[in-house]
Design a protein around this motif. Structure first.
Motif, mmCIF file in Angstrom:
data_model
loop_
_atom_site.group_PDB
_atom_site.id
_atom_site.type_symbol
_atom_site.label_atom_id
_atom_site.label_comp_id
_atom_site.label_asym_id
_atom_site.label_seq_id
_atom_site.Cartn_x
_atom_site.Cartn_y
_atom_site.Cartn_z
ATOM 1 N N ARG A 313 0.937 -1.122 0.064
ATOM 2 C CA ARG A 313 0.020 0.061 -0.041
ATOM 3 C C ARG A 313 0.886 1.147 -0.228
ATOM 4 N N PRO A 314 1.445 1.684 -1.021
ATOM 5 C CA PRO A 314 2.205 2.787 -1.266
ATOM 6 C C PRO A 314 1.558 4.021 -0.669
ATOM 7 N N ARG A 315 2.338 4.869 0.021
ATOM 8 C CA ARG A 315 1.897 6.012 0.603
ATOM 9 C C ARG A 315 2.210 7.059 -0.077
ATOM 10 N N VAL A 316 1.212 7.610 -1.209
ATOM 11 C CA VAL A 316 1.264 8.570 -2.071
ATOM 12 C C VAL A 316 0.154 9.566 -2.096
ATOM 13 N N ALA A 317 0.366 10.561 -2.617
ATOM 14 C CA ALA A 317 -0.915 11.591 -2.852
ATOM 15 C C ALA A 317 -1.836 10.903 -3.555
ATOM 16 N N PRO A 318 -3.209 11.102 -3.358
ATOM 17 C CA PRO A 318 -4.516 10.731 -3.668
ATOM 18 C C PRO A 318 -4.639 10.768 -5.052
ATOM 19 N N ARG A 319 -4.111 11.928 -5.655
ATOM 20 C CA ARG A 319 -4.520 11.959 -7.280
ATOM 21 C C ARG A 319 -3.278 12.053 -8.096
ATOM 22 N N ILE A 326 8.497 9.994 -6.302
ATOM 23 C CA ILE A 326 8.827 9.562 -5.307
ATOM 24 C C ILE A 326 7.572 8.627 -4.741
ATOM 25 N N VAL A 327 8.220 7.450 -4.317
ATOM 26 C CA VAL A 327 7.087 6.317 -3.877
ATOM 27 C C VAL A 327 7.364 5.725 -2.632
ATOM 28 N N MET A 328 6.656 5.988 -1.669
ATOM 29 C CA MET A 328 7.132 5.392 -0.529
ATOM 30 C C MET A 328 6.269 4.075 -0.151
ATOM 31 N N LEU A 329 7.064 2.817 -0.168
ATOM 32 C CA LEU A 329 6.554 1.567 0.188
ATOM 33 C C LEU A 329 6.745 1.265 1.659
ATOM 34 N N PRO A 330 5.528 0.879 2.285
ATOM 35 C CA PRO A 330 5.646 0.522 3.712
ATOM 36 C C PRO A 330 6.505 -0.530 4.089
ATOM 37 N N SER A 331 7.387 -0.490 5.123
ATOM 38 C CA SER A 331 8.342 -1.480 5.462
ATOM 39 C C SER A 331 8.457 -1.747 6.990
ATOM 40 N N ASP A 332 8.290 -2.763 7.575
ATOM 41 C CA ASP A 332 8.763 -3.036 8.917
ATOM 42 C C ASP A 332 10.022 -2.590 9.346
ATOM 43 N N ASP A 333 11.049 -2.826 8.465
ATOM 44 C CA ASP A 333 12.484 -2.685 8.700
ATOM 45 C C ASP A 333 13.051 -2.348 7.331
ATOM 46 N N PRO A 334 12.885 -0.998 7.086
ATOM 47 C CA PRO A 334 13.337 -0.624 5.762
ATOM 48 C C PRO A 334 14.864 -0.465 5.732
ATOM 49 N N ARG A 356 12.094 3.926 0.201
ATOM 50 C CA ARG A 356 11.590 5.136 -0.655
ATOM 51 C C ARG A 356 12.263 4.710 -2.147
ATOM 52 N N VAL A 357 11.444 4.648 -3.148
ATOM 53 C CA VAL A 357 11.602 4.369 -4.696
ATOM 54 C C VAL A 357 11.522 5.513 -5.363
ATOM 55 N N SER A 358 12.410 5.972 -6.174
ATOM 56 C CA SER A 358 12.290 7.218 -7.082
ATOM 57 C C SER A 358 12.743 6.779 -8.583
ATOM 58 N N PRO A 359 11.909 6.528 -9.397
ATOM 59 C CA PRO A 359 12.198 6.359 -10.685
ATOM 60 C C PRO A 359 12.262 7.719 -11.280
ATOM 61 N N TYR A 360 13.192 7.532 -12.471
ATOM 62 C CA TYR A 360 13.336 8.751 -13.430
ATOM 63 C C TYR A 360 13.291 8.268 -14.745
ATOM 64 N N PHE A 361 13.356 9.335 -15.801
ATOM 65 C CA PHE A 361 13.217 8.929 -17.148
ATOM 66 C C PHE A 361 14.052 7.943 -17.564
ATOM 67 N N TYR A 362 15.265 7.566 -16.892
ATOM 68 C CA TYR A 362 16.267 6.611 -17.337
ATOM 69 C C TYR A 362 15.548 5.153 -16.914
ATOM 70 N N ASN A 363 14.802 4.947 -16.124
ATOM 71 C CA ASN A 363 14.140 3.667 -15.681
ATOM 72 C C ASN A 363 13.054 3.101 -16.593
ATOM 73 N N LEU A 364 12.875 1.755 -16.530
ATOM 74 C CA LEU A 364 11.988 1.021 -17.291
ATOM 75 C C LEU A 364 10.836 0.345 -16.251
ATOM 76 N N PRO A 365 9.874 0.200 -16.708
ATOM 77 C CA PRO A 365 8.777 -0.751 -15.909
ATOM 78 C C PRO A 365 9.418 -1.909 -15.544
#
Ligand SMILES: Cc1ncc(COP(=O)(O)O)c(C=O)c1O
Length: 379
Positions: A313-319, A326-334, A356-365
């Motif tokens: 359940r990523p913690r991100v803005a609703p819209r 910047i995508v925050m992925l919940p973790s008990d032990d980051p 915390r995961v932050s893709p940029y234009f040089y990343n791929l799905p």
């Protein structure tokens, strides 16, 4: 559309030969263009020594001020260089008058160096008001409305929160500040490069950021935009010879501020970072920020959808339009997760309760899928 294909983009960033890099909000990847620029600087230092100052290096500083200005939609002469945001903030903080307006409004989601600058002025009577985010993602505009009044000197907050990736409506915040007769400073460190920025349309008074992250410039270089019609009134008490209108007169008896934003500089800018940043801007300008935003927004939505599909359940803005990369992925032990991912070749970051995961234009799905597989199956 990006002009370079994903393969060409990857070739520009050799780090992808060694790992899957998904941490641009901490530090943008090193490009071949930045390395070439730094090598050119070192060659000049080696071959010409100080004689390179007056033609080449001086021009490089001017070029960087101008190119940062273009990136921000700023008028010529409204951008100053600094080695980091904290030093730029120090200059701004020393230029404001807190006598009748002792308060500075910040939020709990801002990078802490923003608030520290004014907390350190408590003995001068400055009071920092911290707006507590109700959800750890954003701060509603009504909270600014309620907090900002005729005792407020400045609202200082982020364009994009480093804590959640949420994009704030900087124009609306600035309008709230101005209605109360206060100034508005926006920390755009997590915005400039990944989002189109137009300081004139936002009508902010100060806008700061630096090379480290989405501008691919590495450490040691930052910018400070100040609204041109404010400049004449800004007379910082934190200063240096680069702020002097005629710095090469070397006159120790008289100090006179530059007319333009150089009045907000202090000492010699670090040249190696300036060169690295010029190389980073070559890439950003070649791709164009709107195309970078389009590519990066698609990656962000892909990462969120893939994480949800894995039961996270990523913690991100609703819209989506309020989200940045910047995508925050919940973790008990980051910290353990991030260490384990690094051993498997994935570079991400730990923040309290989150990976915390932050893709940029040089990343791929595919980077996302491989990362999530490793994250969820290794637990
Ligand atoms: C939003 C934000 N502001 C500022 C900074 C850094 O400030 P400074 O340049 O003073 O180290 C960071 C991260 O390094 C950041 O994420």
């Amino acid at each position: 559309m990006l002009q370079l294909t994903p393969g060409q983009l990857r070739a520009e960033f050799p780090i992808f030969e060694r790992c899957t890099y998904l941490n641009s909000c901490s530090l943008g990847a090193l490009s071949r263009r930045s390395r070439a620029r730094v090598n050119a600087y070192l060659d000049l230092w080696d071959t010409r020594g100080a004689s390179a100052w007056y033609d080449t290096w001086w021009a490089a500083l001017e070029e960087l001020r101008a190119r940062y200005g273009q990136l921000l939609g700023a008028a010529p002469g409204s951008v100053a260089l600094h080695p980091n945001v904290s030093s730029a903030l120090g200059v701004v903080a020393s230029a404001l008058d807190y006598n009748s307006r002792p308060r500075v409004v910040v939020t709990s989601l801002d990078f802490p160096t923003i608030g520290y600058q004014w907390m350190a002025k408590a003995r001068e009577g400055v009071e920092v008001v911290v707006l507590e985010s109700p959800d750890g993602v954003g701060v509603p505009l009504e909270m600014y409305e309620r907090a900002v009044d005729r005792r407020t000197a400045l609202v200082a907050t982020s364009h994009v929160f480093f804590t959640s990736g949420a994009i704030q409506d900087a124009g609306a915040i600035s309008a709230i500040a101005h209605r109360a007769g206060a100034l508005c400073l926006v920390d755009g460190y997590q915005a400039a490069g990944q989002l189109p920025v137009d300081v004139r349309a936002l009508d902010v008074d100060f806008y700061l950021g630096g090379g480290l992250k989405w501008l691919l410039g590495g450490t040691g270089v930052a910018f400070l935009y100040a609204r041109p019609d404010l400049l004449a009134a800004l007379r910082p008490s934190v200063t240096g010879w680069f702020a002097h209108r005629e710095q090469f007169k070397f006159d120790p008896r008289a100090f006179e501020f530059h007319d333009d934003a150089r009045r907000l500089e202090a000492g010699t800018p670090p040249l190696m970072p300036v060169y690295a940043q010029l190389g980073g801007l070559d890439v950003i300008e070649e791709l164009g920020v709107p195309a970078i935003r389009a590519a990066t927004a698609a990656l962000t939505e892909d990462l969120i959808a893939s994480a949800l599909a894995q039961g996270l359940r990523p913690r991100v803005a609703p819209r989506p339009e309020e989200r940045s990369a910047i995508v925050m992925l919940p973790s008990d032990d980051p910290h353990t997760d991030v260490r384990r991912l690094a051993e498997a070749g994935f570079i991400v970051d730990a923040r309290p309760g989150h990976v915390r995961v932050s893709p940029y234009f040089y990343n791929l799905p595919d980077d996302h899928r491989a990362l999530l597989e490793c994250l969820t199956h290794g637990r």
